[in-house]
Design an enzyme around this catalytic site. Structure first.
Site, mmCIF file in Angstrom:
data_model
loop_
_atom_site.group_PDB
_atom_site.id
_atom_site.type_symbol
_atom_site.label_atom_id
_atom_site.label_comp_id
_atom_site.label_asym_id
_atom_site.label_seq_id
_atom_site.Cartn_x
_atom_site.Cartn_y
_atom_site.Cartn_z
ATOM 1 N N GLN A 1 6.390 -2.038 3.792
ATOM 2 C CA GLN A 1 5.818 -1.267 2.690
ATOM 3 C C GLN A 1 5.898 -2.186 1.505
ATOM 4 O O GLN A 1 6.983 -2.436 1.023
ATOM 5 C CB GLN A 1 6.724 -0.086 2.371
ATOM 6 C CG GLN A 1 6.644 1.045 3.297
ATOM 7 C CD GLN A 1 5.699 2.074 2.777
ATOM 8 O OE1 GLN A 1 4.603 1.772 2.328
ATOM 9 N NE2 GLN A 1 6.082 3.322 2.814
ATOM 10 N N CYS A 2 4.814 -2.676 1.042
ATOM 11 C CA CYS A 2 4.942 -3.803 0.130
ATOM 12 C C CYS A 2 4.044 -3.663 -1.086
ATOM 13 O O CYS A 2 3.332 -2.700 -1.245
ATOM 14 C CB CYS A 2 4.593 -5.086 0.858
ATOM 15 S SG CYS A 2 5.157 -5.127 2.550
#
Lengths: 388, 283
Positions: free
Chosen positions: A19-20
């Site tokens: 999740q960036c």
């Protein structure tokens, strides 16, 4: 094959769910710009990462050596560097090599050595009809799979990937990126949730001059990887994003498909929607889905794909990961969050959230007539955010 | 107020007295300006809370660039309301779990605005991103522009707590997915003089309560199998008129313009059954 136990998780899972934050900017006139804005932008999205990976891709950063392939390689040991350099000398003409300058930081723990080599493959030794690009691809695969503790960050001309374990703004400081200039910059802040972060596992992922930064998870990793293995792409970084880089290389470079079609292969409409289309469109999507069904990317993703001349921001078809695009004059921005774009560009001609599955494509202006700055199909439902 | 809640509130006010001893007390009418540039969301929200404990009720946040959870850890009642004006682009989860305050955004909101909001009001002068009003249980949200994907999913209602979202522009896919209560009104750019746009798929998939009122046609293939489509009833039309009136007030539009809205142009999307999966997993 290499022993990845030291860099992988104890369960030897084959992918990383992440999740960036992602950010990309391109000057469509080809003017080389400083990386300060993108470092500021990705720092503003610090909250999205956890310090276990950050990286940047820069295009146009080696204008003095535009025709050499620049191999940027990380080494965990001195022995691995010597071994790799022997390999490079055997198969490449090395025009120049140097250690990539770094500024030591407390935040960056135990960094590997990262070197760059400006090279040309020894074509005279090839006994087959093969392009330089294919030879470089083959050698890079060989280094990644067979040489101990050496991983190629990037292998394109006049471009480079700088990445590692840390927050992206720390990686930028570590590699002194404020000293570089480029006309496309992409950046990534990582939040690995499935395996530990390691230097090779940070984004961007790269093959020749194609790079990918990715927020999300490719659930179809296994199917995609098996398909790519048939074309000699061997996944070595043990993260899902790697398959996107190889898939783009296969489809766009080897099979010569336009980037819009590549994105249609990654996230085609669902069958139900295809059924309601006109005959031409129906035929097109039927063809893509039957030929390249194994390269459909399933699961949530937002990606920024870049190569010389083009930057593409794309999401899965139901946009399960965020993406905002913005334009100011010659600059095109793509970001996980609108606030990061606004922070680096006070005024914007246009800001919008692209429709899921429909890419935003920024292209280098060729001339006034072919001023294709932003392509992609803009649907009536596109969420247009009012600019100032 | 239940006795437990009252006890809690008394304990809270005792805590406030302790905290504010010897510090400046603000008047509730005073607008407190905060330049948020470079301030982390934790520090910002803590600061707002501390000021509110010392009597401040009105905040003007300037140069907001992505700070999250604005309005989350505050309180407020009809008589004692906390108001926050946001200039810039607030971060995701603005008004998450919010219980009372009123937030007005002069710009666009990012994702997950009003996440599980319980009470209060959010007014957005620009557009909003994905997952607006996720699991919302009460309060009101007004968006002048467009909204992204999965807006109003899992909304719910209980007795007099009926969450309401009014959207001036358009919406994207999975609108009101798994909706269990509450209402969403989509004006489809009525006040901009635009004809309604046919768009968005999987509307109300898995819906089993609540109502979506959309201006313009909706095709059967755009909505979930669990959704029925009808014209709003007299009572429902009165509710729509009321909230469109509120919308006009929030965005400085003339209320008589709203009179031009035609009931027959609206579609009500609501659940065919309150238990669509009642026989799905257990027999």
């Amino acid at each position: 094959m290499k022993d990845l136990s030291k860099v992988n998780n104890p369960y030897n899972d084959e992918k990383v769910i992440s999740q960036c934050s992602i950010f990309g900017m391109m000057n469509t006139s080809g003017e080389l710009v400083s990386g300060v804005p993108i470092i500021t932008a990705i720092r503003n999205m610090h909250e999205r990462g956890n310090g276990l990976g950050g990286g940047f891709a820069i295009y146009g950063c080696y204008p003095d050596r535009p025709d050499d392939y620049c191999l940027q390689i990380m080494f965990n040991t001195l022995v691995s560097r010597e071994e790799t350099e022997n390999y490079l000398e055997r198969f490449f003409h090395i025009h120049h090599s140097e250690e990539i300058p770094t500024c030591p930081l407390d935040a960056i723990k135990n960094p590997p050595d990262v070197w760059r080599y400006f090279v040309h493959p020894k074509m005279e030794e090839m006994h087959e009809v093969i392009s330089e690009d294919d030879v470089v691809t083959r050698r890079v695969m060989r280094i990644n799979t067979h040489l101990e503790s050496a991983y190629v960050f990037s292998s394109g001309k006049n471009m480079g990937v700088f990445k590692g374990v840390g927050f992206p703004e720390e990686i930028a400081d570590y590699f002194c990126l404020e000293q570089y200039k480029g006309y496309i910059w992409t950046a990534h802040g990582r939040f690995p949730t499935n395996t530990q972060g390691w230097w090779g596992g940070a984004h961007p992922f790269s093959q020749l001059d194609w790079t990918v930064v990715h927020n999300g998870e490719i659930s179809s990793y296994g199917a995609n990887r098996r398909f790519l293995e048939m074309y000699d792409y061997i996944c070595t970084m043990h993260t899902d994003t790697e398959v996107i880089a190889y898939a783009v290389d296969l489809l766009a470079r080897k099979h010569g498909l336009p980037i819009e079609t590549v994105m249609d292969i990654f996230s085609p409409p669902v069958w139900e929607q295809i059924d309601r289309m006109g005959p031409d469109e129906k035929k097109y999507f039927n063809m893509l889905r039957s030929t390249y069904g194994s390269l459909l990317l399933n699961g949530p993703f937002a990606i920024i794909v870049a190569h010389h001349g083009e930057m593409v921001a794309h999401t899965d078809r139901i946009r399960l990961r965020p993406m905002v695009a913005g334009i100011k004059g010659d600059m095109v921005y793509a970001s996980s969050e609108e606030s990061a774009i606004r922070l680096v560009s006070k005024e914007l001609d246009r800001v919008w959230i692209p429709t899921g599955g429909h890419p935003v494509i920024a292209r280098l202006k060729v001339d006034e007539k072919h001023d294709v700055i932003v392509g992609g199909k803009e649907l009536p439902g596109t969420t247009v955010m009012e600019a100032d | 107020m239940s006795t437990a809640a009252a006890r809690e509130r008394r304990a809270e006010s005792r805590g406030q007295e302790r905290k504010t001893r010897g510090k400046k007390i603000y008047s509730p009418g005073e607008w407190i300006k905060i330049n948020t540039r470079g301030v982390h969301h934790k520090d910002l929200n803590r600061e707002i809370r501390a000021l509110a404990e010392r009597g401040a009720r009105k905040f003007e946040l300037r140069k907001v660039y992505g700070q999250r959870y604005i309005g989350t850890n505050l309180w407020g009642t009809e008589r004692d309301k906390i108001k926050i004006r946001v200039y810039g682009t607030p971060g995701s989860d603005m008004g998450a779990f919010m219980d009372g305050p009123e937030i007005e955004v002069f710009g666009n909101a990012q994702d997950a605005t009003g996440n599980t909001m319980n009470c209060g009001k959010i007014i957005i002068h620009g557009s909003a991103g994905d997952v607006l009003g996720y699991g919302m249980r009460g309060g009101e949200i007004y968006v002048r522009g467009n909204v992204g994907y999965r807006v109003g999913i899992h909304m719910k209602e209980y007795m007099d707590k009926v969450p309401t979202i009014v959207i001036g522009g358009t919406m994207q896919d999975f609108f009101g997915e798994y909706m269990a209560g509450g209402r969403i009104i989509v004006l489809n750019k009525f006040f901009e003089g635009n004809p309604p746009i046919r768009q968005s798929y999987f509307i109300g998939t898995g819906m089993h309560g609540g109502n979506i009122f959309v201006r313009g046609d909706v095709e059967a293939h755009q909505i979930g199998a669990e959704v029925g489509m009808e014209e709003p009833t007299d009572a429902e039309w009165k509710i729509i008129e009321k909230y469109v009136g509120n919308y006009c007030k929030a965005f400085g539009l003339e209320a008589r313009q709203a009179k031009l809205l035609r009931r027959e142009k609206f579609r009500r999307l609501s659940a065919k059954s309150t238990r669509p999966y009642g026989r799905h997993y257990a027999y």
